[in-house]
Scaffold this active site. Structure first.
Site, mmCIF file in Angstrom:
data_model
loop_
_atom_site.group_PDB
_atom_site.id
_atom_site.type_symbol
_atom_site.label_atom_id
_atom_site.label_comp_id
_atom_site.label_asym_id
_atom_site.label_seq_id
_atom_site.Cartn_x
_atom_site.Cartn_y
_atom_site.Cartn_z
ATOM 1 N N ASN A 1 5.162 -0.962 39.311
ATOM 2 C CA ASN A 1 4.037 -1.713 38.750
ATOM 3 C C ASN A 1 4.113 -1.739 37.225
ATOM 4 O O ASN A 1 4.579 -0.788 36.576
ATOM 5 C CB ASN A 1 2.683 -1.209 39.258
ATOM 6 C CG ASN A 1 2.480 0.286 39.164
ATOM 7 O OD1 ASN A 1 3.415 1.065 39.072
ATOM 8 N ND2 ASN A 1 1.226 0.686 39.197
ATOM 9 N N ILE A 2 3.688 -2.861 36.685
ATOM 10 C CA ILE A 2 3.758 -3.103 35.239
ATOM 11 C C ILE A 2 2.384 -3.578 34.787
ATOM 12 O O ILE A 2 1.964 -4.699 35.107
ATOM 13 C CB ILE A 2 4.830 -4.170 34.904
ATOM 14 C CG1 ILE A 2 6.207 -3.771 35.471
ATOM 15 C CG2 ILE A 2 4.912 -4.375 33.386
ATOM 16 C CD1 ILE A 2 7.264 -4.870 35.396
ATOM 17 N N GLU A 3 1.685 -2.698 34.088
ATOM 18 C CA GLU A 3 0.312 -3.025 33.686
ATOM 19 C C GLU A 3 0.288 -3.728 32.336
ATOM 20 O O GLU A 3 1.306 -3.856 31.650
ATOM 21 C CB GLU A 3 -0.534 -1.752 33.695
ATOM 22 C CG GLU A 3 -0.589 -1.162 35.095
ATOM 23 C CD GLU A 3 -1.526 0.017 35.247
ATOM 24 O OE1 GLU A 3 -1.916 0.645 34.238
ATOM 25 O OE2 GLU A 3 -1.873 0.299 36.422
ATOM 26 N N ASN A 4 -0.906 -4.205 31.994
ATOM 27 C CA ASN A 4 -1.061 -4.997 30.771
ATOM 28 C C ASN A 4 -2.443 -4.760 30.195
ATOM 29 O O ASN A 4 -3.415 -4.610 30.952
ATOM 30 C CB ASN A 4 -0.862 -6.479 31.125
ATOM 31 C CG ASN A 4 -0.861 -7.370 29.917
ATOM 32 O OD1 ASN A 4 -1.911 -7.778 29.435
ATOM 33 N ND2 ASN A 4 0.314 -7.663 29.402
ATOM 34 N N TYR B 1 -5.268 -6.469 31.552
ATOM 35 C CA TYR B 1 -5.549 -6.049 32.939
ATOM 36 C C TYR B 1 -5.092 -7.053 33.993
ATOM 37 O O TYR B 1 -4.303 -6.717 34.848
ATOM 38 C CB TYR B 1 -7.039 -5.724 33.162
ATOM 39 C CG TYR B 1 -7.501 -4.431 32.524
ATOM 40 C CD1 TYR B 1 -6.790 -3.822 31.510
ATOM 41 C CD2 TYR B 1 -8.669 -3.811 32.951
ATOM 42 C CE1 TYR B 1 -7.224 -2.639 30.931
ATOM 43 C CE2 TYR B 1 -9.119 -2.616 32.378
ATOM 44 C CZ TYR B 1 -8.385 -2.047 31.368
ATOM 45 O OH TYR B 1 -8.815 -0.876 30.794
ATOM 46 N N CYS C 1 1.996 -5.819 40.561
ATOM 47 C CA CYS C 1 2.255 -4.689 41.461
ATOM 48 C C CYS C 1 3.755 -4.505 41.678
ATOM 49 O O CYS C 1 4.551 -5.454 41.560
ATOM 50 C CB CYS C 1 1.610 -4.929 42.817
ATOM 51 S SG CYS C 1 -0.186 -4.958 42.803
ATOM 52 N N GLU D 1 5.385 -4.157 44.423
ATOM 53 C CA GLU D 1 5.941 -4.973 45.513
ATOM 54 C C GLU D 1 6.300 -6.367 45.014
ATOM 55 O O GLU D 1 7.339 -6.930 45.378
ATOM 56 C CB GLU D 1 4.929 -5.107 46.653
ATOM 57 C CG GLU D 1 4.516 -3.800 47.296
ATOM 58 C CD GLU D 1 3.281 -3.190 46.651
ATOM 59 O OE1 GLU D 1 3.173 -3.195 45.402
ATOM 60 O OE2 GLU D 1 2.425 -2.701 47.389
ATOM 61 N N CYS E 1 -1.579 -4.004 48.264
ATOM 62 C CA CYS E 1 -2.857 -4.700 48.053
ATOM 63 C C CYS E 1 -2.821 -6.048 48.795
ATOM 64 O O CYS E 1 -1.774 -6.497 49.279
ATOM 65 C CB CYS E 1 -3.112 -4.910 46.564
ATOM 66 S SG CYS E 1 -2.168 -6.260 45.836
ATOM 67 N N CYS F 1 -0.298 -8.662 47.479
ATOM 68 C CA CYS F 1 1.096 -8.372 47.858
ATOM 69 C C CYS F 1 1.331 -8.650 49.332
ATOM 70 O O CYS F 1 2.404 -9.127 49.717
ATOM 71 C CB CYS F 1 1.448 -6.928 47.509
ATOM 72 S SG CYS F 1 1.547 -6.658 45.723
HETATM 73 N N1 THU Z 1 -0.579 -1.386 42.670
HETATM 74 C C1 THU Z 1 0.683 -1.701 43.099
HETATM 75 O O1 THU Z 1 1.655 -1.653 42.329
HETATM 76 N N2 THU Z 1 0.835 -2.074 44.387
HETATM 77 C C2 THU Z 1 -0.194 -2.202 45.266
HETATM 78 O O2 THU Z 1 -0.045 -2.846 46.300
HETATM 79 C C3 THU Z 1 -1.460 -1.550 44.950
HETATM 80 C C4 THU Z 1 -1.755 -1.470 43.495
HETATM 81 C C5 THU Z 1 -0.755 -1.004 41.268
HETATM 82 C C6 THU Z 1 -1.472 -2.027 40.430
HETATM 83 C C7 THU Z 1 -2.006 -1.153 39.316
HETATM 84 O O3 THU Z 1 -0.991 -1.007 38.324
HETATM 85 C C8 THU Z 1 -2.229 0.188 39.966
HETATM 86 O O4 THU Z 1 -1.513 0.168 41.185
HETATM 87 C C9 THU Z 1 -3.685 0.495 40.263
HETATM 88 O O5 THU Z 1 -4.275 -0.530 40.964
#
Ligand code: THU
Length: 131
Positions: A42-45, A48, A53, A55, A86, A89
């Site tokens: 996962n790569i956040e920003n 937001y 994610c 996947e 999620c 995904c």
């Molecule tokens: N996240 C994923 O990478 N995959 C999922 O299917 C569930 C959520 C990540 C998104 C975010 O960076 C962190 O988990 C919290 O939601």
């Protein structure tokens, strides 16, 4: 790559996660029918919503390299709970691989394996658009 190696590849991606906001790392390893594996984290920003994610990073890497025939995906997290994909995904996986097996891991490495169709019943697939 066997099942345990696929799970290990997902776990290995946890350290690549960029998670300064949630501190919730996720790793994914996506296996194609020909055995090719694409990984993701996962790569956040700061904004937001641009967060992506693990996947979908793996799916994007695969599709952009010409692979869409997915058979299994392992998803690793670091919590007590199994790291399930999620809803977004699940929908993205449904586009390419309605029959895919989803292997969800908890921090101990225990697995919960489910067919995508159980995670996303009545999913909106391309057939709804006549494709
Ligand atoms: N996240 C994923 O990478 N995959 C999922 O299917 C569930 C959520 C990540 C998104 C975010 O960076 C962190 O988990 C919290 O939601």
């Amino acid at each position: 790559m066997n099942r345990e190696e696929l799970k290990a590849a997902a776990v290995a991606m946890l350290e690549r996660s960029y998670v300064p906001y949630s501190h919730f790392p996720v790793g994914a390893a996506l296996e194609c029918a020909d055995g090719t594996v694409f990984t993701g984290c996962n790569i956040e920003n700061a904004g937001y919503s641009p967060t992506i994610c693990a996947e979908r990073v793996a799916v994007g890497k695969a599709v952009s390299e010409g692979h869409t025939d997915f058979v299994r995906i392992a998803v690793a997290g670091e919590s007590e709970n199994y790291c399930v994909p999620c809803g977004v995904c699940r929908q993205v996986l449904m586009e390419f691989a309605p029959e895919i097996e989803v292997i969800c891991l908890n921090k101990k490495g225990d697995e919960l394996a489910l067919p995508l169709k159980e995670l996303l019943p009545y999913g909106f697939d391309p057939s709804y658009l006549g494709k």
